[in-house]
Design a protein around this motif. Sequence first.
Motif, PDB file in Angstrom:
ATOM      1  N   VAL A 474       0.838  -1.204   0.000  1.00  0.00           N
ATOM      2  CA  VAL A 474       0.000   0.000   0.000  1.00  0.00           C
ATOM      3  C   VAL A 474       0.869   1.248   0.000  1.00  0.00           C
ATOM      4  O   VAL A 474       0.673   2.173  -0.817  1.00  0.00           O
ATOM      5  N   LEU A 475       1.833   1.322   0.911  1.00  0.00           N
ATOM      6  CA  LEU A 475       2.671   2.520   0.979  1.00  0.00           C
ATOM      7  C   LEU A 475       3.524   2.668  -0.273  1.00  0.00           C
ATOM      8  O   LEU A 475       3.682   3.773  -0.802  1.00  0.00           O
ATOM      9  N   ALA A 476       4.073   1.564  -0.764  1.00  0.00           N
ATOM     10  CA  ALA A 476       4.944   1.625  -1.945  1.00  0.00           C
ATOM     11  C   ALA A 476       4.179   2.081  -3.181  1.00  0.00           C
ATOM     12  O   ALA A 476       4.753   2.745  -4.058  1.00  0.00           O
ATOM     13  N   ALA A 477       2.892   1.736  -3.255  1.00  0.00           N
ATOM     14  CA  ALA A 477       2.087   2.090  -4.430  1.00  0.00           C
ATOM     15  C   ALA A 477       1.409   3.448  -4.286  1.00  0.00           C
ATOM     16  O   ALA A 477       0.647   3.855  -5.168  1.00  0.00           O
ATOM     17  N   GLY A 478       1.675   4.152  -3.196  1.00  0.00           N
ATOM     18  CA  GLY A 478       1.123   5.491  -3.041  1.00  0.00           C
ATOM     19  C   GLY A 478      -0.250   5.549  -2.422  1.00  0.00           C
ATOM     20  O   GLY A 478      -0.933   6.574  -2.518  1.00  0.00           O
ATOM     21  N   GLY A 479      -0.693   4.471  -1.753  1.00  0.00           N
ATOM     22  CA  GLY A 479      -1.986   4.482  -1.097  1.00  0.00           C
ATOM     23  C   GLY A 479      -1.876   4.920   0.352  1.00  0.00           C
ATOM     24  O   GLY A 479      -0.776   5.060   0.897  1.00  0.00           O
ATOM     25  N   THR A 480      -3.026   5.142   0.985  1.00  0.00           N
ATOM     26  CA  THR A 480      -3.054   5.420   2.416  1.00  0.00           C
ATOM     27  C   THR A 480      -3.248   4.116   3.164  1.00  0.00           C
ATOM     28  O   THR A 480      -3.916   3.194   2.676  1.00  0.00           O
ATOM     29  N   ILE A 481      -2.698   4.030   4.373  1.00  0.00           N
ATOM     30  CA  ILE A 481      -2.741   2.777   5.109  1.00  0.00           C
ATOM     31  C   ILE A 481      -4.148   2.404   5.535  1.00  0.00           C
ATOM     32  O   ILE A 481      -4.436   1.241   5.808  1.00  0.00           O
ATOM     33  N   SER A 482      -5.059   3.369   5.576  1.00  0.00           N
ATOM     34  CA  SER A 482      -6.460   3.049   5.851  1.00  0.00           C
ATOM     35  C   SER A 482      -7.354   4.143   5.304  1.00  0.00           C
ATOM     36  O   SER A 482      -7.081   5.323   5.487  1.00  0.00           O
ATOM     37  N   HIS A 483      -8.443   3.717   4.675  1.00  0.00           N
ATOM     38  CA  HIS A 483      -9.438   4.668   4.186  1.00  0.00           C
ATOM     39  C   HIS A 483     -10.560   4.867   5.194  1.00  0.00           C
ATOM     40  O   HIS A 483     -11.060   5.974   5.365  1.00  0.00           O
ATOM     41  N   HIS A 484     -10.967   3.790   5.894  1.00  0.00           N
ATOM     42  CA  HIS A 484     -12.075   3.944   6.840  1.00  0.00           C
ATOM     43  C   HIS A 484     -12.040   2.981   8.022  1.00  0.00           C
ATOM     44  O   HIS A 484     -12.803   3.151   8.959  1.00  0.00           O
ATOM     45  N   HIS A 485     -11.178   1.983   8.023  1.00  0.00           N
ATOM     46  CA  HIS A 485     -11.113   1.093   9.187  1.00  0.00           C
ATOM     47  C   HIS A 485     -10.345   1.727  10.343  1.00  0.00           C
ATOM     48  O   HIS A 485     -10.575   1.386  11.500  1.00  0.00           O
ATOM     49  N   GLY A 486      -9.423   2.626  10.034  1.00  0.00           N
ATOM     50  CA  GLY A 486      -8.648   3.281  11.073  1.00  0.00           C
ATOM     51  C   GLY A 486      -7.253   2.712  11.212  1.00  0.00           C
ATOM     52  O   GLY A 486      -6.807   1.861  10.430  1.00  0.00           O
ATOM     53  N   VAL A 487      -6.547   3.170  12.235  1.00  0.00           N
ATOM     54  CA  VAL A 487      -5.140   2.823  12.450  1.00  0.00           C
ATOM     55  C   VAL A 487      -4.991   1.713  13.478  1.00  0.00           C
ATOM     56  O   VAL A 487      -4.380   0.683  13.223  1.00  0.00           O
ATOM     57  N   GLY A 488      -5.561   1.923  14.681  1.00  0.00           N
ATOM     58  CA  GLY A 488      -5.443   0.934  15.735  1.00  0.00           C
ATOM     59  C   GLY A 488      -4.004   0.615  16.062  1.00  0.00           C
ATOM     60  O   GLY A 488      -3.118   1.483  16.030  1.00  0.00           O
ATOM     61  N   THR A 489      -3.738  -0.640  16.365  1.00  0.00           N
ATOM     62  CA  THR A 489      -2.361  -1.114  16.514  1.00  0.00           C
ATOM     63  C   THR A 489      -1.881  -1.817  15.248  1.00  0.00           C
ATOM     64  O   THR A 489      -0.684  -1.839  14.972  1.00  0.00           O
ATOM     65  N   ASP A 490      -2.808  -2.370  14.465  1.00  0.00           N
ATOM     66  CA  ASP A 490      -2.427  -3.140  13.280  1.00  0.00           C
ATOM     67  C   ASP A 490      -1.764  -2.274  12.214  1.00  0.00           C
ATOM     68  O   ASP A 490      -0.885  -2.733  11.484  1.00  0.00           O
ATOM     69  N   TYR A 495       1.300   3.819   9.658  1.00  0.00           N
ATOM     70  CA  TYR A 495       0.778   5.180   9.782  1.00  0.00           C
ATOM     71  C   TYR A 495       1.887   6.143  10.187  1.00  0.00           C
ATOM     72  O   TYR A 495       1.954   7.272   9.677  1.00  0.00           O
ATOM     73  N   VAL A 496       2.754   5.722  11.077  1.00  0.00           N
ATOM     74  CA  VAL A 496       3.879   6.558  11.490  1.00  0.00           C
ATOM     75  C   VAL A 496       4.739   6.922  10.281  1.00  0.00           C
ATOM     76  O   VAL A 496       5.180   8.068  10.128  1.00  0.00           O
ATOM     77  N   ARG A 497       4.956   5.966   9.399  1.00  0.00           N
ATOM     78  CA  ARG A 497       5.734   6.249   8.189  1.00  0.00           C
ATOM     79  C   ARG A 497       4.968   7.156   7.240  1.00  0.00           C
ATOM     80  O   ARG A 497       5.542   8.031   6.592  1.00  0.00           O
ATOM     81  N   GLU A 498       3.646   6.948   7.139  1.00  0.00           N
ATOM     82  CA  GLU A 498       2.832   7.785   6.260  1.00  0.00           C
ATOM     83  C   GLU A 498       2.794   9.226   6.763  1.00  0.00           C
ATOM     84  O   GLU A 498       2.880  10.177   5.983  1.00  0.00           O
ATOM     85  N   ALA A 499       2.652   9.416   8.065  1.00  0.00           N
ATOM     86  CA  ALA A 499       2.567  10.761   8.636  1.00  0.00           C
ATOM     87  C   ALA A 499       3.913  11.467   8.657  1.00  0.00           C
ATOM     88  O   ALA A 499       3.975  12.699   8.581  1.00  0.00           O
ATOM     89  N   GLY A 500       5.008  10.726   8.787  1.00  0.00           N
ATOM     90  CA  GLY A 500       6.339  11.313   8.815  1.00  0.00           C
ATOM     91  C   GLY A 500       6.751  11.726  10.216  1.00  0.00           C
ATOM     92  O   GLY A 500       5.910  11.954  11.089  1.00  0.00           O
TER      93      GLY A 500
END
Length: 529
Positions: A474-490, A495-500
Amino acid sequence: MDMLWNGWGDPAKAAPLPETVTGLLHDLLGVRPRSTPALGLEDIRPPALTAAPAALRALAAAVGDEHVRTDAQSRVRHTRGKSTPDLLRLRAGDVSDVPQAVVLPATHDEVLDVLRACAAHGLAVVPFGGGTSVVGGLAPQRSAFVALDLRRMNALLDLDPVSRTAVLQPGVRAPEAEALLAAEGFTLGHFPQSFEWATIGGFAAARSSGQASAGYGRFDEMVLALTLATPEGTIETGRAPRSAAGPDLRQLILGSEGAFGVITSVTVRIRPLPEVRMYEGWRFASFEEGTAALRRLAQNGPRPTVLRLSDETETLIGLAQPDAIGADLTSGGAGCLAIAGYEGTAEDTAYRRERAAAVLADCGGTPAGAEPGERWAHGRYSAPYLRDALLDAGAFAETLETAAFWSRVPDLYTAVRTALTDTLTQAGTPPLVMCHISHVYENGASLYFTVVSAQGEDPVAHWTPAKHAANEAVLAAGGTISHHHGVGTDHRDWYVREAGPLGVSALRAVKHRLDPDGLLNPGVLLPTD
């Protein structure tokens, strides 16, 4: 009524798979029934309480003795969420991260009192709405915690028909919210797959998106104001429909997953009840062709209220209803099925349907009539029950979702499918990977994947590498790690990498100011210090 403790939803709605389907799973994927006997709720023995008696007395002083529950069943029912790994661990009797107590406040002030009591005694707090998280959102990284069950906060506090707004408490379940609003002639229009059990507070905390988002918008677009209880006090946001008075604090709270505070009221935009609801199917020769048609409608209109597209595999299997699984394998069905739904006044619905049909036909679509659409509408909340039946039959079934800009959707689709297929095949459990476009926007879309395979010797260990590979894809292809399920622990580490680093530091600063002792859902959304 409580949700099924080791599965989804109403126990009365659980049904085994037809023999034809279990045979199909065996032939296609090598699925065999598991020999491990099923455990009943009465067989589960959670770890003994370690919370100090003084802590439990402080909680009782906040909400009343009868609203602090420490019995085994209440604690087990508030252990983790409803992801497939969550359920498999529960079914195996693993309740190692069970809460110390379940606390049920009735007011905003009682929530504040509970937070103060927990801070004084070093207990973490996990806000609990419907318990429907599928991303580890109810699995804090702290052994001593309480589940803050908000079910008693379930009222419609205010309805303004002139402004078309409603104020709801966080523990109102979605069907109850719709019934309360319908009695006044309105609807929220938020219908995610978790609709039967999820709550208003959970929708806000997870930044939810419903199946009718093409017409009604995402939940974060519906929220006009929020009240948040934190260990440091109260935040109230939103006093106008839009504002230029600084950054929008609503957007900081939306999607915060209980890590910044406990949402105690939500003001939402409401719409008049539709006169007409209708759904129909369209066939496309390929997922690529169907995607182009959805993009054209999303960008140029007219946009239906519901707009979805299943890929070839999902269309062929027929996922919507258990008794329809595999139907197209022998019926000659081919290509991809799109669902278009229309809600509103009779005149507006007819107008949008006619114009949208012209666009879909011009893009290569063939009308399939009302039957596929009505069948989808009838079974729109059945997939989680189907997942339970698949687990009972010895299959592994799980979902994941992401989103990207339109130009990246094709590569994202291929990358995630490949990651899942390669990883699970190498593990000796080749999967069936299905996908549909679940939500559309002018600039992009969400992809929702369903994975079915044999469980393997250790189902959770079997899934973890595949899930990680999909996250990387997902990250390599330019997607977001979640659209609507959320972040949670999984999803947290991705998400930390996506947010920077700087973005994460800013969020940590917010959490430290609102929750200086790190008691709110520790390890969810952000890593613990």
